[in-house]
Motif scaffolding. Structure first.
Motif, short mmCIF file in Angstrom:
data_model
loop_
_atom_site.label_atom_id
_atom_site.label_comp_id
_atom_site.label_asym_id
_atom_site.label_seq_id
_atom_site.Cartn_x
_atom_site.Cartn_y
_atom_site.Cartn_z
N TYR A 154 26.35 36.39 31.38
CA TYR A 154 26.05 37.86 31.92
C TYR A 154 26.17 37.99 33.37
CZ TYR A 154 23.18 41.93 33.09
OH TYR A 154 22.74 43.18 33.64
N ASP A 155 26.73 38.82 33.86
CA ASP A 155 27.02 39.25 35.05
C ASP A 155 27.66 38.34 35.97
OD1 ASP A 155 26.94 40.96 37.26
OD2 ASP A 155 25.00 40.43 37.98
N ALA A 197 23.06 28.00 30.57
CA ALA A 197 23.23 26.98 29.71
C ALA A 197 21.93 26.05 29.91
CB ALA A 197 24.48 26.16 29.88
N SER A 198 21.59 25.07 28.72
CA SER A 198 20.40 24.39 28.68
C SER A 198 20.80 22.90 28.84
CB SER A 198 19.84 24.60 27.20
OG SER A 198 18.87 23.62 27.18
N ASP A 199 20.05 22.48 29.58
CA ASP A 199 20.03 20.81 29.81
C ASP A 199 19.22 20.10 28.91
OD1 ASP A 199 19.84 18.34 30.70
OD2 ASP A 199 18.72 18.77 32.90
N ARG A 200 20.00 19.52 27.99
CA ARG A 200 19.36 18.63 26.87
C ARG A 200 18.29 17.76 27.36
NH1 ARG A 200 25.11 18.21 25.49
NH2 ARG A 200 25.08 16.10 26.32
N GLY A 201 18.29 17.20 28.62
CA GLY A 201 17.56 16.26 28.57
C GLY A 201 16.15 16.74 29.18
N THR A 202 16.07 17.90 29.89
CA THR A 202 14.71 18.30 30.43
C THR A 202 14.61 19.65 29.74
OG1 THR A 202 15.94 19.72 32.23
CG2 THR A 202 15.37 17.16 32.54
N GLY A 203 15.34 20.51 29.28
CA GLY A 203 15.14 21.71 28.58
C GLY A 203 15.24 22.75 29.56
N SER A 204 15.51 22.32 30.94
CA SER A 204 15.87 23.42 32.09
C SER A 204 16.91 24.34 31.76
CB SER A 204 15.91 22.85 33.40
OG SER A 204 14.89 21.95 33.53
N THR A 205 16.96 25.72 32.29
CA THR A 205 18.23 26.48 32.35
C THR A 205 18.86 26.42 33.48
OG1 THR A 205 16.79 27.87 31.11
CG2 THR A 205 18.86 28.76 31.83
N VAL A 206 20.38 25.78 33.37
CA VAL A 206 21.15 25.59 34.20
C VAL A 206 22.02 26.84 34.53
CG1 VAL A 206 22.83 24.13 35.30
CG2 VAL A 206 21.16 23.32 34.03
N VAL A 207 21.95 27.82 35.79
CA VAL A 207 22.67 28.86 35.68
C VAL A 207 24.02 28.36 36.78
CG1 VAL A 207 22.53 31.26 36.66
CG2 VAL A 207 20.67 30.02 35.66
N ILE A 208 25.15 28.89 36.00
CA ILE A 208 26.42 28.49 36.54
C ILE A 208 27.14 29.79 36.96
CG2 ILE A 208 28.62 27.11 36.28
CD1 ILE A 208 27.03 25.43 34.38
N ASN A 209 27.84 29.76 38.14
CA ASN A 209 28.71 30.96 38.51
C ASN A 209 30.16 30.51 37.89
OD1 ASN A 209 30.75 32.23 39.90
ND2 ASN A 209 29.14 32.95 41.35
#
Length: 367
Positions: free
Chosen positions: A196-197, A202-214
């Motif tokens: 989006y925009d 995307a999701s980090d399999r290890g921590t469950g964090s959301t990684v936001v990539i340009n």
């Protein structure tokens, strides 16, 4: 010879010369025709209105089509062999058979909002297709270990498509590009949940964090930790809602895939209550004027009750496949009382869907 008389009532007759003239519908003001077209919720009525005459067609643009809800594919592969596709309309409750010869010998799936993915297993060629307009936007052939792309922005505005392995392409490219390893060296990136925009979530399999990539620069913009109140045993959907990013967590009953309840979080950026904060997920109790559809492997979309008064606000509509040999069933979850209700539909459903549209994009891209 006297004038021909036409019976008007029990005791009166009306001369032909006094009959009102038949109105010329082509003389209606264009703005009125356009206003009428926006009230037609059935896309087929909209198409027929534009086909009345050249004047009406020029007055009504494809962008005037009223907001649409997803069409879900029927649970059947036989239609692909016959060159047509069958859909169930959530908005009208109708079943539509759409002639689409390009579906023959192709693997077609969703979700790509206003498009479906078409994939040829023999040649590995893939494209975005609209079965209503017959539009096809070519994508680069997929590498040997990738079947098809799974993440497309809602309106193709950023023009990027991303695959499970974070391969990406810009519409019109001749090949896929793999995101650089140095863009996310500390993360174990899982499949992207949302584009989006110009950003990929995307999701980090290890921590469950959301990684936001340009996507354009292939750099990590920020990382959003998994909500502290969120349990591990869940499926997380990322959805764009009125310009905001929602994380919808589906909690399943133990040892079963059937959901028991949902939680919703909103992505908070920049500041909160006047204080500068790191990006985080804020739990929200309701989405009162909206309802959500969770329709395909961590994908979904949001709609306004004002546009669809027949649907219930503060609710989540979703699909369940209880048996691998059967189609999906449609259910509704009420956020207020946290109860699940089964909804009756006339066909067995598949997990693939698209939002019907008459607008075309391919004039700007290689097709």
């Amino acid at each position: 010879m006297g004038k021909r008389q036409i019976l008007y009532s029990k005791n009166k007759t009306l001369s032909v010369t006094h009959l009102p003239e038949e109105p010329d519908w082509s003389d209606l003001p264009p703005e009125l025709i356009s206003l009428i077209s926006r009230k037609l919720i059935d896309i087929f009525y909209f198409v027929r209105l534009r086909a009345i005459c050249k004047t009406w067609r020029s007055a009504v643009q494809t962008s005037d089509l009223a907001p649409q809800l997803p069409w879900i594919m029927e649970y059947s592969d036989q239609s692909f062999e016959k060159g047509y596709m069958r859909f169930y309309s959530l908005l009208t409750g109708k079943i539509h058979d759409v002639n689409f010869p390009k579906s023959i010998q192709k693997f077609i799936t969703g979700s790509a909002y206003k498009y479906l993915f078409s994939y040829d297993m023999r040649t590995r060629e893939c494209s975005l297709v609209n079965p209503l307009t017959k539009e096809e936007i070519s994508l680069p052939p997929t590498p040997a270990n990738i079947w098809f792309p799974i993440c497309v922005p809602p309106d193709l505005s950023s023009r990027y498509v991303v695959t499970t392995d974070l391969l990406f392409c810009k519409l019109g490219d001749l090949e896929w590009t793999r995101m650089q390893e140095e863009s996310s060296p500390h993360y174990r990136i899982d499949r992207p949940g949302l584009c989006y925009d110009g950003l990929c979530y995307a999701s980090d399999r290890g921590t469950g964090s959301t990684v936001v990539i340009n996507i354009a620069t292939q750099t990590v913009i920020f990382v959003v930790p998994r909500p502290k109140s969120e349990l591990r045993e869940q499926v997380a959907y990322l959805i764009v809602s009125a310009g905001e990013i929602l994380r919808v967590c589906q909690y399943n009953k133990r040892y079963r895939q059937e959901p028991s309840y949902f939680d919703i979080y909103r992505l908070q950026l920049g500041n909160r209550d006047g204080k500068v904060i790191n990006p985080c997920w804020i739990k929200i109790d309701n989405i009162s004027h909206q309802f959500l559809f969770l329709l395909h492997k961590e994908h979904g979309c949001a709609f306004r009750v004002d546009d669809f008064p027949e649907f219930i606000g503060n609710s989540i509509y979703f699909l369940i496949n209880r048996n691998i040999n059967e189609g999906y069933k449609l259910f509704r979850y009420n956020m207020k009382d946290r109860k699940i209700e089964a909804l009756q539909v006339p066909v067995e459903l598949y997990s693939s869907w698209f939002i019907p549209s008459l607008c075309k994009q391919s004039s700007n891209y290689r097709s």
